[in-house]
Each structure stands twice: as C-alpha cells, then as structure tokens.
Design a protein around this motif. Structure first.
Motif, PDB file in Angstrom:
ATOM      1  N   ARG A 150      76.265  63.548  65.838  1.00 28.10           N
ATOM      2  CA  ARG A 150      75.554  64.177  66.959  1.00 28.10           C
ATOM      3  C   ARG A 150      75.845  63.376  68.223  1.00 28.10           C
ATOM      4  NH1 ARG A 150      69.671  66.870  66.614  1.00 28.10           N
ATOM      5  NH2 ARG A 150      69.506  67.631  68.771  1.00 28.10           N
TER       6      ARG A 150
ATOM      7  N   ALA B 103      73.484  69.226  74.206  1.00 27.67           N
ATOM      8  CA  ALA B 103      72.524  68.134  74.334  1.00 27.67           C
ATOM      9  C   ALA B 103      71.437  68.456  75.343  1.00 27.67           C
ATOM     10  CB  ALA B 103      73.257  66.848  74.739  1.00 27.67           C
TER      11      ALA B 103
ATOM     12  N   LYS C 189      70.002  71.193  75.890  1.00 30.29           N
ATOM     13  CA  LYS C 189      69.008  72.109  75.301  1.00 30.29           C
ATOM     14  C   LYS C 189      68.484  71.598  73.958  1.00 30.29           C
ATOM     15  CE  LYS C 189      71.219  76.136  77.442  1.00 30.29           C
ATOM     16  NZ  LYS C 189      71.913  77.426  77.209  1.00 30.29           N
ATOM     17  N   ARG C 190      68.896  70.391  73.599  1.00 28.68           N
ATOM     18  CA  ARG C 190      68.510  69.797  72.318  1.00 28.68           C
ATOM     19  C   ARG C 190      68.868  70.711  71.145  1.00 28.68           C
ATOM     20  NH1 ARG C 190      62.587  66.946  73.550  1.00 28.68           N
ATOM     21  NH2 ARG C 190      63.314  65.628  75.279  1.00 28.68           N
TER      22      ARG C 190
END
Length: 366
Positions: free
Chosen positions: A49, A65, A67-68
């Motif tokens: 990740r 990343a 928007k998670r």
C-alpha cells in the motif's frame, strides 16, 4: 484499455515517485537494480500500500490515497508471474493450471481476455508437459506453466516481474517466442513487464518506462525511447540502440535473408521467419558506422541513407547520434571527435553502415 499509475512510497532511504499512462499492449518497466521496478509493479498488484498516489485501470480505481481507497490484491484481477515460477510442487502441471482456472474471478469485464484451458495449453506449448511434476521441468518450462496459470485466472492485466532473469541464455531464447505469441494472441490484454534486460524489452515491448533512482527518466513508445540519444547513459553504452520494423523479402541460398525497411534493404543471417513476415530488429548503436558519402568496397552491403536528427555529446569520448532512416529511427555511437571531422549537425544527410553479423537471431523478434 487504459492504465493510469502514479505511486509515491518511501522505504528507508529510498523513495519511489513514479507514474505512467499507457493503453493495451506490453509496457516494459526498465531500470538498473534498485531503481524501484519491483516496488512499482507490487503497488499495481496490491502487494503493498503506497504512501500516496493512485492506480486506475479502465476508469476503475484500485488505489487512491487521497480517498483512502485500497482494493486488496485478491480482488484486483491481476495475473502475476514472478521471477521464480512458484508452482505448487505437489501438483502436476495440469493441476497447477487448473488451480488458476478454479480461482478465476467471477463475472466478465468488458474486453476481458477469457481463454479456454486448451487455448492456453496450445499457446504455450504445454500439451506434452501436463502429467509431469514441477521438479521434472526445466526453468523455461516452469515459467511457461506459471504464465499459463496466470492466464487461466482470467486477469484484467498481466504482471511479469523479471520472468526470465533466472534462466540461462538458451532457455531464455526458447521462451521468448511464446511471449511474442502471447502478445499477439491475448486479445489486447495489457501486460506490465519488469526487466533490466534490454534485449527482452526490445523484442516484446510497445511502451517503455525507464526508471532511475525511483523516478521516471523517460516514458513513451518503445521506438522513440530507445532511439533517444540522451538516454544512452541510463540504457548503457553497449546496450543502447534502436528498434526498427522490417518485412522479410527473400531467403537466399547462402543463408542470408533480405529484409525490406523503409530506407532500403538489409541482408541478415539467421532470420527464422517466412517471406512476407513482419519482424522487428534491434540495431545496437555501437554497430552503426556513419559516412558522409556512400562507401564502396566494403564487406557490408547494409548501407542506408539517413539524416541526422540530433547529436548528444557528454564528458566521455563518445557521441550519440540520433538518425532518421526513412520513417524509422536509428542510433549511432561514434567517437566525439568524428562529429567535427564529418561535419555532422542536425539535418545533415549521410549514410549508416550496419554490421550484419552483429544483429544476432535473438535480436530479431516477430
């Protein structure tokens, strides 16, 4: 098919900050050891990740990343072929292949590559291996089985991380034709191919991304990137060269074949392709000699009219000369002082002499 990737990730003292945008075909990620190639492909696969960035395929966001958003690896529908085949030792070749089919993603994506078991077996030349165990296979055979297993998982994209790096030259040469067949027969399946070997890249890739110290040094169509004289230091002085297309015109009794290129004709030994076939040739920069007038009395008959496109000189004794050969591009590396002696500059017409024996059969791809 469109692929949009931009990844930022820090591990210890190393930071990868790289991105590219490509369509269907083979995209090669090339760079020296430690450039960040495997980190980049693992981020696309979902095996790590990243700290920041995004991965999008055909408008589907797999990682963002900001928007998670992070789709786990097992839901990304990627086929991954590693440097070591990673076959199940207790299963036969047939059972290893069926494992990929059993774990294929359900549902069909638009334009998805969806081959049958028989199609994959025939494509990769596996019929005679189906009952054998992995420990009875050569390195090249193992990689073909691993590739077949990945294809039978019905991936939306194929990822290959140095798949030939562990093979000797003979086994490497034996598997490259299968990869060329896959490229032409996989119905537009996008392939991300990591390698530090330019001979593989030149035969297989459509698009080339060059990584250097975690950043993209160049990205574009293979023919444009390989013929860029500014990239010679990154590609390697002895490995730099261009790729051109040719059509097989004749096979002569003396073992020499005639190939037509846009600027004329080349005579080469060891061409294993039928008349009329379209092939690509890798011509190393160090095997191209320049002359201001058409030379006579040479053993080489491979003389093409060219025009200087650009000249790149550095701190060393050599100069890289980008050339237009009709619609094709060539690259020559000559002594720096020869640029002045030959009065070379952008737009100057001259002749390129290509050493036929330097273009080995391994440098001729289908």
């Amino acid at each position: 098919m469109s692929v949009h990737v931009h990844i930022t990730h820090t591990m210890g003292d190393f930071t990868l900050d790289a991105g590219f945008e490509v369509t269907a075909g083979v995209t090669a990620i090339f760079g020296r050891s430690g450039a960040g190639k495997t980190t980049l492909i693992n981020a696309v696969a979902g095996l790590l990740r990243p700290d920041a960035g995004h991965v999008r395929i055909d408008g589907d966001t797999l990682f963002d990343a900001s928007k998670r958003m992070f789709v786990p690896a097992h839901k990304r529908r990627m086929g991954y072929v590693f440097q070591d085949a990673r076959l199940f030792p207790h299963l036969s070749v047939r059972q290893n292949l069926n494992y990929g089919a059993r774990h294929a993603a359900r549902g069909t994506l638009a334009g998805q590559y969806d081959p049958s078991f028989t199609e994959v077996v025939d494509l990769l030349g596996l019929p005679d291996l189906l009952t054998r165990a992995p420990h009875d296979l050569s390195g090249g055979e193992k990689q073909r089985v691993a590739l077949g297993r990945a294809l039978l998982s019905r991936p939306r994209m194929l990822l290959m991380d140095e798949p030939l790096a562990a093979l000797d030259a003979t086994r490497k040469d034996s598997i490259l034709p299968y990869l060329e067949q896959l490229k032409s027969g996989a119905a537009g399946l996008p392939i991300l191919y990591v390698s530090h070997a330019l001979d593989e890249v030149a035969r297989l890739a459509d698009h080339l991304v060059v990584l250097s110290q975690g950043k993209v040094a160049a990205s574009g169509p293979l023919f444009d990137v390989l013929s860029d004289p500014s990239l010679v230091p990154l590609l390697g002085v002895r490995q730099a060269g261009a790729v051109i297309y040719a059509t097989v015109a004749a096979h002569n009794a003396n073992g020499i074949s005639t190939l037509n290129v846009d600027a004329g004709a080349l005579e080469l030994p060891g061409v294993q392709a039928p008349i009329g076939a379209r092939v690509r040739l890798r011509v190393l920069a160090q095997d191209v000699i320049l002359s201001r007038t058409r030379p006579e009395g040479l053993s080489s008959r491979n003389i093409l009219p060219v025009t200087v496109r650009s000249i790149r000189t550095g701190a060393g004794p050599g100069a890289a000369i980008a050339l237009n050969a009709g619609s094709d591009r060539l690259l020559a590396r000559i002594p720096a002082d020869a640029v002045e002696k030959l009065e070379l500059s952008d737009g100057v017409a001259c002749y390129a002499v290509i050493n036929a024996t330097s273009i080995a059969p391994q440098s001729i791809g289908r």
